[in-house]
Scaffold this motif. Structure first.
Motif, PDB file in Angstrom:
ATOM      1  N   GLU A 145       0.845  -1.202   0.000  1.00  0.00           N
ATOM      2  CA  GLU A 145       0.000   0.000   0.000  1.00  0.00           C
ATOM      3  C   GLU A 145       0.875   1.245   0.000  1.00  0.00           C
ATOM      4  OE1 GLU A 145      -2.610   0.214   3.354  1.00  0.00           O
ATOM      5  OE2 GLU A 145      -3.380   2.189   2.819  1.00  0.00           O
TER       6      GLU A 145
ATOM      7  N   SER B 192      -3.245  -7.679  -9.159  1.00  0.00           N
ATOM      8  CA  SER B 192      -4.214  -6.611  -9.396  1.00  0.00           C
ATOM      9  C   SER B 192      -3.941  -5.423  -8.474  1.00  0.00           C
ATOM     10  CB  SER B 192      -5.627  -7.151  -9.148  1.00  0.00           C
ATOM     11  OG  SER B 192      -6.565  -6.100  -9.192  1.00  0.00           O
TER      12      SER B 192
ATOM     13  N   SER C 243      -5.381  -1.536  -7.074  1.00  0.00           N
ATOM     14  CA  SER C 243      -6.525  -0.639  -6.957  1.00  0.00           C
ATOM     15  C   SER C 243      -6.066   0.742  -6.525  1.00  0.00           C
ATOM     16  CB  SER C 243      -7.528  -1.179  -5.936  1.00  0.00           C
ATOM     17  OG  SER C 243      -8.086  -2.401  -6.378  1.00  0.00           O
TER      18      SER C 243
ATOM     19  N   THR D   3      -4.838  -5.241  -4.690  1.00  0.00           N
ATOM     20  CA  THR D   3      -6.243  -5.608  -4.490  1.00  0.00           C
ATOM     21  C   THR D   3      -6.371  -6.870  -3.636  1.00  0.00           C
ATOM     22  OG1 THR D   3      -6.650  -4.723  -6.703  1.00  0.00           O
ATOM     23  CG2 THR D   3      -8.420  -6.009  -5.685  1.00  0.00           C
ATOM     24  N   GLY D   4      -7.126  -6.742  -2.562  1.00  0.00           N
ATOM     25  CA  GLY D   4      -7.430  -7.897  -1.737  1.00  0.00           C
ATOM     26  C   GLY D   4      -6.351  -8.313  -0.763  1.00  0.00           C
TER      27      GLY D   4
ATOM     28  N   HIS E 287      -9.819  -0.775   4.579  1.00  0.00           N
ATOM     29  CA  HIS E 287     -10.651  -1.133   3.434  1.00  0.00           C
ATOM     30  C   HIS E 287     -11.570   0.027   3.111  1.00  0.00           C
ATOM     31  CE1 HIS E 287      -9.136  -5.171   3.304  1.00  0.00           C
ATOM     32  NE2 HIS E 287      -9.314  -5.261   4.608  1.00  0.00           N
TER      33      HIS E 287
ATOM     34  N   GLU F  91     -10.357  -0.597  -9.466  1.00  0.00           N
ATOM     35  CA  GLU F  91      -9.324  -1.512  -9.936  1.00  0.00           C
ATOM     36  C   GLU F  91      -8.662  -0.932 -11.177  1.00  0.00           C
ATOM     37  OE1 GLU F  91     -10.660  -5.357  -9.355  1.00  0.00           O
ATOM     38  OE2 GLU F  91      -8.974  -6.340 -10.372  1.00  0.00           O
TER      39      GLU F  91
ATOM     40  N   LYS G  48      -5.187  -5.742 -13.958  1.00  0.00           N
ATOM     41  CA  LYS G  48      -5.167  -7.094 -13.435  1.00  0.00           C
ATOM     42  C   LYS G  48      -3.989  -7.867 -13.958  1.00  0.00           C
ATOM     43  CE  LYS G  48      -9.007  -9.422 -11.493  1.00  0.00           C
ATOM     44  NZ  LYS G  48     -10.420  -9.429 -11.513  1.00  0.00           N
TER      45      LYS G  48
END
Length: 206
Positions: A45, A165, A167, A190-191, A198, A203, A206
């Motif tokens: 992140e 992926s 985001s 992502t995820g 959260h 997105e 990918k």
DNA sequence: CTGGGGATGGTCT
DNA sequence: GACCATCCCCAGA
């Protein structure tokens, strides 16, 4: 003892637009060597701060102080600063004279889990490194790393894994920054469970 | 000299 | 979700 420690990314890696760098840093390995041992994790992140036009950036309006000084230097240096009782870690970006940076907000720990846990006073799991203040504590990153060139030990960034992926969404904790708070300059894998919070995102690929 | 204000985190309700 | 610990910097007077 760990072997096959990856090599630091070259200075050229950081020579790109800050928003692009914030995305490219996802999946890279952040590594810190210390007398206590080795700690490393994948960056999951990030947030871009693009002064002088970004009201949320410390360098907004070309604000230049002892704290922000390093943001005016070459890309690829460490910008650490103290927030309340925590130290936060950024990668200087934008090139000389352009005070920009990428804040690392979370990592997924890979090496030195026990060391991180002890530095984090017993916390385990995602709580080890799912926040900008938590990861510096776990990694042993401090104001002593201010201005350090990330191309060399003891603190450096290496190639890691390409995320499946990515985001993007609004940045965290800058509610007082006018319309800058709306900019989608936060990026995460992502995820990934180590992402600090959260929140709605889009997105990118990918 | 003084005071307001954080790019947070931990704890409690 | 709300509260506050904690502390250094710097803008303003």
């Amino acid at each position: 003892m760990e072997q096959n420690i990856p090599q630091p990314l070259p200075g050229l890696f950081y020579e790109r637009p800050t928003l692009e760098l914030a995305g490219e840093l996802l999946g890279c390995l952040l590594i810190k060597q210390s007398s206590e041992g080795l700690a490393a994790g994948y960056i999951v992140e990030t947030e871009a701060y693009i002064g002088p036009g970004d009201k949320a950036a410390h360098s907004y309006n070309n604000r230049r102080t002892k704290r922000t000084e390093i943001m005016y230097h070459q890309s690829g240096l460490a910008y650490t600063y103290v927030m309340h009782t925590h130290c936060l870690f950024n990668v200087v970006s934008g090139g000389k004279g352009h005070p920009e940076a990428v804040l690392v907000r979370a990592i997924e720990p890979i090496i030195g889990l026990d060391l991180m846990s002890s530095r984090r006073l017993g916390h385990i799991g995602v709580n080890l490194t799912n926040g900008p203040g938590k990861l510096t504590k776990a990694m042993g990153i401090s104001m002593e790393d201010y201005g350090h060139d990330l191309q060399s030990p003891p603190l450096f960034i290496a190639r890691g894994r390409t995320p499946d992926s990515i985001s993007a969404g609004k940045r965290i904790g800058i509610e007082n920054s006018g319309e800058a708070r709306e900019y989608p300059w936060r990026f995460w894998i992502t995820g990934n469970p180590f992402v600090s919070r959260h929140q709605k995102g889009e997105e990118l690929r990918k």
